[in-house]
Design an enzyme around this catalytic site. Structure first.
Site, mmCIF file in Angstrom:
data_model
loop_
_atom_site.group_PDB
_atom_site.id
_atom_site.type_symbol
_atom_site.label_atom_id
_atom_site.label_comp_id
_atom_site.label_asym_id
_atom_site.label_seq_id
_atom_site.Cartn_x
_atom_site.Cartn_y
_atom_site.Cartn_z
ATOM 1 N N ALA A 80 0.813 -1.222 0.000
ATOM 2 C CA ALA A 80 0.000 0.000 0.000
ATOM 3 C C ALA A 80 0.846 1.272 0.000
ATOM 4 C CB ALA A 80 -0.958 -0.011 1.189
ATOM 5 N N THR A 81 2.041 1.232 0.602
ATOM 6 C CA THR A 81 2.892 2.433 0.590
ATOM 7 C C THR A 81 3.266 2.786 -0.847
ATOM 8 O OG1 THR A 81 3.769 2.162 2.823
ATOM 9 C CG2 THR A 81 5.149 3.371 1.285
ATOM 10 N N ASN A 160 -6.117 3.619 10.204
ATOM 11 C CA ASN A 160 -5.300 2.550 10.794
ATOM 12 C C ASN A 160 -5.121 2.692 12.301
ATOM 13 O OD1 ASN A 160 -3.769 4.806 9.518
ATOM 14 N ND2 ASN A 160 -2.082 3.952 10.680
ATOM 15 N N GLN A 188 -6.849 -0.772 5.074
ATOM 16 C CA GLN A 188 -7.444 -1.274 6.325
ATOM 17 C C GLN A 188 -8.903 -1.704 6.158
ATOM 18 O OE1 GLN A 188 -5.933 -1.802 9.255
ATOM 19 N NE2 GLN A 188 -3.997 -0.746 8.965
ATOM 20 N N HIS A 210 -0.799 -7.920 3.346
ATOM 21 C CA HIS A 210 -0.573 -8.435 4.705
ATOM 22 C C HIS A 210 -1.576 -7.920 5.725
ATOM 23 C CE1 HIS A 210 1.634 -5.094 6.882
ATOM 24 N NE2 HIS A 210 1.664 -4.645 5.655
ATOM 25 N N THR A 248 9.483 -7.706 -12.799
ATOM 26 C CA THR A 248 8.942 -9.072 -12.847
ATOM 27 C C THR A 248 7.980 -9.279 -11.684
ATOM 28 O OG1 THR A 248 10.968 -9.884 -13.862
ATOM 29 C CG2 THR A 248 9.558 -11.527 -12.810
ATOM 30 N N CYS A 334 4.027 2.227 11.980
ATOM 31 C CA CYS A 334 5.029 2.957 11.195
ATOM 32 C C CYS A 334 5.592 4.140 11.968
ATOM 33 C CB CYS A 334 4.404 3.446 9.899
ATOM 34 S SG CYS A 334 3.554 2.122 9.042
#
Length: 410
Positions: A80-81, A160, A188, A210, A248, A334
């Site tokens: 997501a970042t 979040n 989220q 994740h 890739t 974070c």
């Protein structure tokens, strides 16, 4: 080895906003792509490549289905970042010769705010919308902030830190009426609450693997095709992912994200019921036993897997140490390395002393009733002890207004 207590394994994981354990079914789906099905999905001349490409495209359609998107609108990224950076900087770079204004919210994830700050240095004007004390934005304020120079509005769906759900449908409608692109960081909320990119008029949406019981290092960006949204790529190379994101593709991770999305699609109702029940049980039992505990963020307009509580008269960091059998966080993973009070709570107008006492408890697919009850008992016993030792709690009991105290800085 984790200690066992009446079939309860300690520590108990309650940090589902930071990351989630991988679902065993996801792991099982991924394994063959690490071993026998190792082909490069871009190799078109043999069956190893075709097999990998088929797996990637199947996963892409699973991700698309979960948000009502077209398969071709899903671009795989590292998380997501990256998706947030690609959406915000990509739009800014592509359209900056026509417009120069972006609107976001003070309580967005750090990577959205940092991407916006980066653009400010390049001459893009950014408006940071305030939030109300319940954590939700004011729609009139958004309307009034849009000018003829506005190219993008970026508002996350589920926060979040505090779990509040922003009114995406209404925001999307305003953006569509004003001819402005709408980006949402849905990391989220993806797979946890119903999100439909067409019903909500979302043009770009950032996804993380994740956060939904999938692997780390994989995410996606939804980019609308009709009406077409253009983004300038951040990474140049072989032109994979419609030229938007070269490199890739990591087949095993993509298969994992696809499987996680498929499970979330079929089990969302079951997960929601389970999580809502545990949220109510946790909160009600805490309130029955401890006074001056505050739920941060709107109680109804929220994703109930996030329980952010402030315990008056107790320092958040000492509380985390006291309840070390619970894996919890005092803010976003974070930014929790810095002991500053959460910028999200401060922007809701929560005073420094309560912001410092906030702890985020995460409830997820694998949380049990037994774990919740253990957590409540542990919290209640430790809070009583910490409050006995706390001069702040004593002052509050005596009716002293902590806001009026001048603290000395050493």
């Amino acid at each position: 080895m984790n200690p066992q207590l009446n079939n309860l394994t300690l520590p108990i994981y309650m940090d589902y906003q930071a990351t989630t354990p991988i679902d065993p079914r996801v792991m099982e789906a991924m394994l063959p792509y690490f071993t026998t099905k190792f082909g490069n999905p871009h190799s078109r001349s043999h069956s190893f490549g075709w097999e990998a490409e088929n797996a990637v495209e199947e996963a892409r359609s699973m991700v698309a289905k979960l948000i009502g998107a077209d398969t071709k609108e899903i671009i795989f990224t590292s998380g997501a970042t990256e998706s947030n950076n690609l959406a915000i900087k990509g739009i800014a770079k592509f359209y900056s010769n026509k417009k120069n204004h972006i609107i976001t919210v003070v309580s967005e994830h750090k990577c959205v705010l940092d991407a916006c700050r980066h653009l400010e240095q390049e001459g893009i004007k950014i408006t940071y919308l305030p939030i109300k004390p319940n954590g939700i934005i004011d729609l009139e304020t958004l309307k009034n902030a849009i000018t003829d120079q506005t190219m993008l509005v970026s508002v996350m769906v589920v926060n979040n830190e505090i779990g509040v759900v922003q009114p995406l449908k209404e925001i999307g409608q305003i953006c569509r009426e004003k001819g402005v692109f709408f980006h949402s960081d849905i990391a989220q909320g993806f797979g946890k609450i119903p999100i439909d990119v067409n019903a909500f008029n979302i043009d770009l949406a950032s996804i993380s693997g994740h956060k939904i019981y999938g692997p780390k290092g994989i995410g996606a960006l939804y980019v609308r095709k009709k009406p077409r949204v253009r983004v300038t790529p951040l990474i140049n190379g072989g032109g994979q992912e419609r030229g938007i994101r070269s490199g890739t593709l990591p087949t095993p991770l993509i298969v994992g994200l696809g499987m996680a999305a498929e499970i979330a699609y079929s089990e969302m109702e079951k997960d929601t019921k389970h999580i809502n029940y545990l949220f109510d049980r946790f909160l009600n039992n805490i309130h029955k036993r401890i006074s001056k505990v505050y739920l941060n963020g709107d109680k109804n307009q929220r994703y109930k897997g996030n329980l952010n509580l402030s315990f008056a008269g107790v320092e958040g960091e000492s509380m985390i140490l006291a309840i070390k059998d619970l894996a919890v966080s005092s803010g976003s993973a974070c930014t929790s390395a810095s002991l500053e009070p959460s910028y999200v709570l401060r922007s809701m107008g929560i005073g420094e002393e309560l912001a410092h006492t906030a702890i985020r408890f995460g409830i997820g697919r694998f949380t049990t009733e037994q774990e919740v009850d253990y957590a409540v008992n542990l919290i209640c016993s430790k809070i009583d002890k910490l409050r006995e030792l706390s001069p702040l709690w004593e002052m509050m009991q005596e009716g002293i207004d902590l806001k009026k105290i001048k603290w000395a800085v050493h």
